[in-house]
Design a protein around this motif. Structure first.
Motif: not given
Ligand code: SAM
Length: 280
Positions: A263-280
């Motif tokens: 609940e502490q992570v803003p939407i921008e942070g969730w999207c940044a993590l989603a981009r990191e998750m798809v990196k090799g």
């Protein structure tokens, strides 16, 4: 007593057609046509739009939408008892109201609508959230609709607009705020409905953004947000551990502290993590 549209008052409509409210269909009707017109106005200028309405029931909101100038209303109602009163409204507004007697969860109304489309509904509480999630997760963005103007239990409305750090911030807030701008535009007490429900209600208006606020793959975003909030009391390094063994590195690379909670992570942070998750 005459009404603005010359049709009988809603109480008379319900009595004439013996439309006794059924709990199983989430039926809490709005009977005040001033109120239904006010809700219709929250959707913006309807004169150039087709409106999809789910669950018109005896047609209070439908009449509001037509009186406010909607180019066409496509109304989807599961209860066949409502077909006769809705046919009377159709006759009073020739060519502007099409009614489908169906379950809104089972049909795709797209081919009967012409853009721009606005969706307006006093939703049955039992299907409201499911329909919202479907409208917010189309195969591609922008969606076929320009805006959603929807009645919810106040509790659900508050979850849609919740900000990071609040107890109500979760999947619904992220899903809604990532690609729309949701606002609570009206609050209604139980007495506004017949029969009155136990809870307060609120109308939420969501305008579709032309593109998501931040880049992310929708499926990856959905997966990490679901995992994070399913165990919302745990630190992210624990709640997301099952997704990848190097989650701490990926959180850090996304600018998120691994010891933070979902609940502490803003939407921008969730999207940044989603981009990191798809990196090799
Ligand atoms: N719009 C009306 C009003 O404001 O007075 C009725 C609102 S009432 C809360 C919800 C309506 O949705 C009911 O008329 C009910 O029969 C209808 N409904 C319930 N489930 C539905 C479904 N799956 N598909 C379409 N309509 C449904």
């Amino acid at each position: 007593m005459a009404t603005v549209d010359g049709l009988p008052p809603l109480r008379d409509v319900i009595a004439t057609h013996e439309l006794v409210a059924k709990k199983s269909l989430g039926q809490n009707f709005l009977l005040d046509l001033n109120l239904t017109s006010k809700i219709a106005r929250q959707a913006g200028d309807l004169t150039q739009c087709d409106v999809l309405e789910v669950g018109p029931g005896p047609g209070g909101l439908t009449r509001g939408l037509l009186a406010e100038g909607a180019r066409k209303v496509l109304a989807v109602e599961k209860d066949s008892r409502a077909m006769a009163p809705l046919a009377e409204i159709s006759a009073a507004y020739p060519g502007r109201l099409e009614v489908i007697n169906a379950d809104a969860l089972e049909i795709d109304p797209l081919e009967r609508l012409t853009a721009p489309v606005r969706i307006v509904a006093n939703l049955p509480y039992n299907v409201g959230t499911e329909l919202l999630v479907r409208w917010l997760t189309p195969p591609s963005w922008p969606p076929y609709w320009a805006s959603l103007t929807l009645m919810f239990q106040r509790e659900v409305a508050e979850r849609i607009v919740a900000e990071p750090g609040s107890k109500k911030y979760g999947r619904l807030a992220i899903l809604s705020q990532w690609r729309t701008t949701p606002r609570i535009v009206m609050e209604l007490p139980p007495e506004a409905f017949s029969p009155p429900p136990k809870i307060h209600s609120a109308v939420v208006h969501l305008d579709a953004l032309p593109a998501p606020r931040f880049e992310a793959d929708p499926k990856v975003l959905e997966r990490i947000v679901a995992a994070g909030f399913n165990q919302r009391r745990k630190m992210l390094r624990a709640s997301l551990k099952g997704l990848t063994p190097d989650i701490e590195d990926r959180l850090t690379a996304a600018g998120i502290k691994p010891t933070d909670r979902a609940e502490q992570v803003p939407i921008e942070g969730w999207c940044a993590l989603a981009r990191e998750m798809v990196k090799g």
